[in-house]
Design a protein around this motif. Structure first.
Motif, mmCIF file in Angstrom:
data_model
loop_
_atom_site.group_PDB
_atom_site.id
_atom_site.type_symbol
_atom_site.label_atom_id
_atom_site.label_comp_id
_atom_site.label_asym_id
_atom_site.label_seq_id
_atom_site.Cartn_x
_atom_site.Cartn_y
_atom_site.Cartn_z
ATOM 1 N N PHE A 1 0.811 -1.208 0.000
ATOM 2 C CA PHE A 1 0.000 0.000 0.000
ATOM 3 C C PHE A 1 0.851 1.267 0.000
ATOM 4 C CE2 PHE A 1 -3.229 -2.862 1.894
ATOM 5 C CZ PHE A 1 -4.245 -2.589 1.017
ATOM 6 N N ALA A 2 2.127 1.125 0.361
ATOM 7 C CA ALA A 2 2.952 2.318 0.596
ATOM 8 C C ALA A 2 3.016 3.205 -0.647
ATOM 9 C CB ALA A 2 4.347 1.904 1.021
ATOM 10 N N ALA B 1 -0.016 5.404 -0.709
ATOM 11 C CA ALA B 1 -0.461 5.981 0.564
ATOM 12 C C ALA B 1 -0.537 7.501 0.506
ATOM 13 C CB ALA B 1 0.464 5.543 1.680
ATOM 14 N N ASN B 2 0.391 8.129 -0.219
ATOM 15 C CA ASN B 2 0.378 9.596 -0.216
ATOM 16 C C ASN B 2 -0.670 10.181 -1.142
ATOM 17 O OD1 ASN B 2 2.260 10.394 1.714
ATOM 18 N ND2 ASN B 2 3.902 9.636 0.394
ATOM 19 N N VAL C 1 -5.493 4.535 7.674
ATOM 20 C CA VAL C 1 -4.366 4.673 8.611
ATOM 21 C C VAL C 1 -4.816 5.440 9.841
ATOM 22 C CG1 VAL C 1 -2.123 5.763 8.923
ATOM 23 C CG2 VAL C 1 -2.571 4.482 6.872
ATOM 24 N N VAL D 1 -5.879 0.948 11.020
ATOM 25 C CA VAL D 1 -5.841 -0.353 10.348
ATOM 26 C C VAL D 1 -4.384 -0.711 10.051
ATOM 27 C CG1 VAL D 1 -6.615 -1.652 8.345
ATOM 28 C CG2 VAL D 1 -8.044 0.114 9.295
ATOM 29 N N GLU D 2 -3.992 -1.911 10.434
ATOM 30 C CA GLU D 2 -2.614 -2.324 10.194
ATOM 31 C C GLU D 2 -2.503 -2.860 8.770
ATOM 32 O OE1 GLU D 2 -1.021 -3.915 14.396
ATOM 33 O OE2 GLU D 2 -3.006 -4.529 13.820
ATOM 34 N N LEU D 3 -2.247 -1.935 7.848
ATOM 35 C CA LEU D 3 -2.307 -2.286 6.425
ATOM 36 C C LEU D 3 -1.211 -3.277 6.034
ATOM 37 C CD1 LEU D 3 -3.092 1.242 5.062
ATOM 38 C CD2 LEU D 3 -4.574 -0.710 4.902
ATOM 39 N N TYR D 4 -0.055 -3.222 6.737
ATOM 40 C CA TYR D 4 1.034 -4.126 6.353
ATOM 41 C C TYR D 4 0.671 -5.589 6.599
ATOM 42 C CZ TYR D 4 2.172 -4.450 11.331
ATOM 43 O OH TYR D 4 2.107 -4.688 12.673
ATOM 44 N N HIS E 1 7.162 14.142 3.338
ATOM 45 C CA HIS E 1 6.746 13.986 1.946
ATOM 46 C C HIS E 1 6.508 15.370 1.376
ATOM 47 C CE1 HIS E 1 3.586 13.262 -1.212
ATOM 48 N NE2 HIS E 1 4.572 12.482 -1.607
ATOM 49 N N GLY F 1 -2.039 21.813 -6.516
ATOM 50 C CA GLY F 1 -2.783 22.909 -7.125
ATOM 51 C C GLY F 1 -2.803 22.782 -8.628
ATOM 52 N N SER G 1 5.109 11.628 5.669
ATOM 53 C CA SER G 1 4.678 10.751 4.585
ATOM 54 C C SER G 1 3.850 9.588 5.104
ATOM 55 C CB SER G 1 5.911 10.235 3.867
ATOM 56 O OG SER G 1 5.560 9.229 2.980
ATOM 57 N N PHE G 2 2.738 9.349 4.449
ATOM 58 C CA PHE G 2 1.937 8.170 4.815
ATOM 59 C C PHE G 2 2.609 6.895 4.345
ATOM 60 C CE2 PHE G 2 -1.506 11.139 5.548
ATOM 61 C CZ PHE G 2 -2.109 10.561 6.655
ATOM 62 N N ALA G 3 3.429 7.015 3.299
ATOM 63 C CA ALA G 3 4.092 5.822 2.771
ATOM 64 C C ALA G 3 5.112 5.268 3.752
ATOM 65 C CB ALA G 3 4.767 6.148 1.454
ATOM 66 N N LEU H 1 2.025 1.865 10.254
ATOM 67 C CA LEU H 1 0.857 1.021 9.961
ATOM 68 C C LEU H 1 0.844 0.581 8.498
ATOM 69 C CD1 LEU H 1 -2.062 2.760 11.861
ATOM 70 C CD2 LEU H 1 -1.040 0.573 12.363
ATOM 71 N N VAL H 2 1.542 1.319 7.632
ATOM 72 C CA VAL H 2 1.525 0.972 6.206
ATOM 73 C C VAL H 2 2.704 0.074 5.846
ATOM 74 C CG1 VAL H 2 1.533 1.897 3.868
ATOM 75 C CG2 VAL H 2 0.342 3.109 5.666
ATOM 76 N N VAL H 3 3.904 0.446 6.304
ATOM 77 C CA VAL H 3 5.083 -0.358 5.923
ATOM 78 C C VAL H 3 5.473 -1.384 6.974
ATOM 79 C CG1 VAL H 3 6.135 1.220 4.306
ATOM 80 C CG2 VAL H 3 6.544 1.526 6.731
ATOM 81 N N GLY H 4 4.746 -1.423 8.080
ATOM 82 C CA GLY H 4 5.084 -2.381 9.119
ATOM 83 C C GLY H 4 5.977 -1.751 10.159
ATOM 84 N N PRO H 5 6.153 -2.469 11.307
ATOM 85 C CA PRO H 5 6.947 -1.891 12.382
ATOM 86 C C PRO H 5 8.387 -1.606 11.951
ATOM 87 C CG PRO H 5 6.151 -4.086 12.957
ATOM 88 C CD PRO H 5 5.626 -3.775 11.633
#
Lengths: 403, 322
Positions: free
Chosen positions: A132-133, A136-137, A146, A150-153, B61, B66, B79-81, B85-89
């Motif tokens: 998902f990374a 994500a942005n 997020v 939710v633990e997306l990984y 990020h 615009g 950055s959310f990436a 929670l997205v990339v793991g611990p």
């Protein structure tokens, strides 16, 4: 185009047929480049060109035979003579081609022109990804998930879920479900856990989900019960009502439970109801036949420690074997404290042997200095040493190292 | 000078602690567990505790937003990436490497010298230096199993009432002398040469080949039939070799014997007293243990590169850090 035609014609030793083919190809190119509607008739053009070439190559042949020594000069002159005719013939078309090109020119902007359009939607292509990374942005949906926690990984390994989440729109597709979950009693802190455990809820039909909750209400589950079930074990909602009905029926008939007992079992351990049926059958066989508990004792086990049925059958049997055959505990005592069946054999063995060393292994409740089997397995080593063994923790550690 | 010898500083940043997690650690492995289980547990404990601490914040990020026709905005946000929670611990099982001087079999328990991350290089050096291992092996008379261990299937039973302590001692000493004679043959030089004589004068020797098990001492320390306990000092051993000793002893005693426990009480310089029990496999304890092991290695540099073929008395005053 015209210059290319001329260079071809200048070739002396070319085969006539080859030249003819080339010309046809070039003409075709011209026809393709200029829009067809601008050329009056393509075939006529082709015929004219070929005839022209034939005439010319005949001349070339004659020249070759007649003036062998000054071929080059003659050829050049000959071509010069021929040139006006060719140009004249082509110029008609060139005019028309230019017309077509002008029209395209009006549409295509030059590289240095000022751009007045909004181009913010244009970006590089999205290449392949496995998580998902990457999105994500950019994706509002993922950002909202997020924020929900939710633990997306954990769920990205399931490709189906990954694709589904990227397609969904948070406001349009997800909000009704989250509203539904909130109405079911899933607290806002627990939403992340819920979606992590059961991400496919967004694929289910919302009416089906309502039906599944209504089924529980119809079977006398009260609201707090349903809340605990949904909070404890989110995948429960994935099961169809018929399936849940069948499972509850199985537990009721197989273990001879009454309605309230089935309900308390479902609330205490909802995972058991939705567990793999094959493994449940194996476990119940082990409890009934291998270990030999009676019906009443099984009721007690199901009431206090339903996870015994979930734990791997071989491990439960090992623990039971140690409890019953080495520690000499009767079925009655074990079924009164069934949580000891969930303890690892190794932990049980170490603590029991320590008590044997101290001569404190007295598990008979009718005699003095009774040690409850539950106290034996629960609590940290410090608590065990303090309350049960009444020995120093260092002694116990040294004892552990001697194994 | 000594007043400022140690400065205590409290750290809550996982990055600093992760960098410090390089070195040798001594663990106690309980029976039934395989080395892989031990490794998994230790590493997942480390990961969990590091993730609970203050970890790296998400990267920034930079977005240019615009419409392109109007002046655009440059927005910088986290950055959310790069969100946990997205990339793991931040710390995952793959971030740690862990090896041991000896991959212990399931049945063997006791001292396990492990290296964490950069400590694996030290582990490799310790492994090649052929350090001694001290074992306590328990045997049970009257039974023989198919895998020489009490977990196996019983294949033979016999009486053991005729066995006395003296018989066992006699057998042990004869076994020890046979092994020591073998030791001179395995030292890597011709037994008739002057070099062999000079080596033999030094006393007990290390074998030249690191694959051949070598036993220096076999001693019966406890005899209460049907159980007995041997103390074995050896190098290059395997678990099956030790179990087979018990089995052979049983046959020589005109009875049967099977092994019930193989406990390693010392591996090189690391004693079982320093070993961490499985409940102590936490970040705090592991880091303290790494420091202690580093002190031991600093005091005995030859543990990393053994030049002497003879066995020498190690510098054994290890100050334990509790």
């Amino acid at each position: 185009m015209t210059s290319r035609l001329y260079t071809l014609l200048r070739l002396k030793s070319c085969n006539t047929n080859e030249i003819k083919n080339f010309i046809i190809q070039n003409v075709n190119c011209i026809i393709k480049n200029s829009k067809l509607s601008y050329c009056s008739s393509a075939n006529i053009l082709k015929d004219k060109a070929t005839n022209d070439i034939n005439d010319k190559s005949k001349n070339v042949m004659l020249n070759n035979i007649g003036y062998e020594k000054s071929t080059g000069n003659v050829l050049a002159r000959d071509n010069e003579l021929k040139r006006p005719r060719n140009i004249e013939f082509l110029e008609k078309n060139v005019y028309k081609i230019d017309d077509a090109v002008e029209e395209i020119d009006e549409k295509l902007p030059g590289p240095f022109d000022q751009c007045n359009e909004d181009l913010s939607h244009i970006g590089p292509y999205i290449t392949g990804t496995y998580n998902f990374a990457k999105f994500a942005n950019d994706s509002h949906t993922i950002q909202q998930l997020v924020k929900l926690g939710v633990e997306l990984y954990k769920i990205e390994s399931d490709r189906e879920v990954l694709e589904m989440f990227l397609k969904l729109d948070f406001e349009r597709d997800m909000k009704p479900y989250i509203q539904f979950l909130y109405d079911c009693g899933v607290s806002s802190e627990n939403l992340g856990f819920f979606i992590t455990r059961f991400p496919k809820i967004f694929k289910e039909d919302i009416d089906d989900l309502h039906t599944r909750i209504r089924y529980l209400r119809a079977h006398d589950f009260n609201i707090t019960m349903i809340q605990t079930i949904v909070n404890k074990h989110p995948p429960w909602l994935a099961f169809k009502t018929q399936e849940i009905d069948h499972r509850l029926g199985y537990f009721q008939n197989n273990f001879k439970l009454n309605g309230s007992q089935v309900r308390s079992l479902a609330v205490k351990c909802p995972k058991l109801i939705t567990y793999d049926m094959k493994r449940i059958r194996h476990s119940s066989f082990a409890i009934k036949e291998e270990m030999g508990f009676t019906e009443l004792e099984i009721h007690r086990i199901l009431h206090k420690a339903p996870r015994v049925l979930i734990r791997a059958r071989t491990e439960v049997v090992k623990t039971f074997d140690y409890l019953h055959n080495y520690m000499n505990l009767s079925h009655g005592i074990i079924s009164r404290e069934p949580t000891i069946l969930l303890c690892r054999k190794r932990r049980l063995e170490v603590r029991h042997r320590f008590l044997v060393e101290l001569k404190k292994d007295q598990y008979d409740p009718t005699k003095p200095l009774y040690v409850s089997p539950l106290c034996l397995v629960t609590g940290t080593d410090n608590e065990f040493c303090e309350k049960v063994a009444r020995a120093s923790i260092h002694t116990y550690n040294d004892f552990l190292r001697a194994f | 000078m000594s007043a400022i010898g140690t400065v205590t500083k409290y750290v809550d940043d996982a990055r600093i602690i992760y960098k410090a997690l390089n070195g040798v650690v001594v663990l106690y492995k309980s029976p039934v567990l395989h080395f892989n289980n031990v490794r998994e547990t230790v590493i997942s404990n480390l990961c969990r505790e590091l993730n609970d601490m203050r970890t790296r914040p998400p990267m920034k990020h930079v977005a240019i937003e615009g419409e392109t026709t109007k002046p655009m905005k440059v927005v910088v946000r986290s950055s959310f990436a790069d969100h946990p929670l997205v990339v793991g611990p931040r710390y995952q099982l793959n971030d740690f490497r862990m090896g041991a001087t000896k991959i212990m079999h399931k049945d063997v328990s006791g001292v396990l010298v492990c290296g964490i991350n950069a400590g694996n290089q030290l582990i490799h050096k310790i492994k090649t230096s052929q350090s001694l291992r001290f074992y306590k092996i328990k045997g049970l008379l009257g039974e023989a199993t198919d895998n020489y261990f009490h977990t196996g299937k019983v294949v033979e039973k016999s009486t053991y009432t005729h066995v006395r302590r003296g018989h066992l001692d006699k057998l042990c000493s004869s076994m020890q002398s046979t092994h020591q004679r073998k030791m001179f043959e395995l030292c890597g030089v011709d037994i008739q040469s002057q070099a062999a004589y000079e080596l033999a004068v030094k006393g007990l020797l290390r074998p030249a080949d690191s694959n051949i098990p070598m036993i220096y001492t076999v001693k019966c320390v406890d005899f209460s039939p049907p159980e007995f306990m041997l103390e074995v000092v050896c190098t290059n051993e395997t678990d099956l070799y030790l179990k087979a000793i018990i089995h052979d002893l049983g046959l020589k005693l005109r009875s049967n014997a099977t092994c019930t426990q193989v406990l390693c009480i010392q591996d090189g310089l690391f004693n079982i007293k320093h070993a961490l029990l499985s409940k102590h496999w936490t970040l705090q304890n592991i880091i303290t243990n790494i420091q202690m092991c580093q002190n031991v290695i600093n005091q005995n540099k030859d543990i990393l590169h053994q030049k002497n073929p003879a066995l020498i008395e190690p510098n054994n005053d290890i100050d334990t850090i509790e």
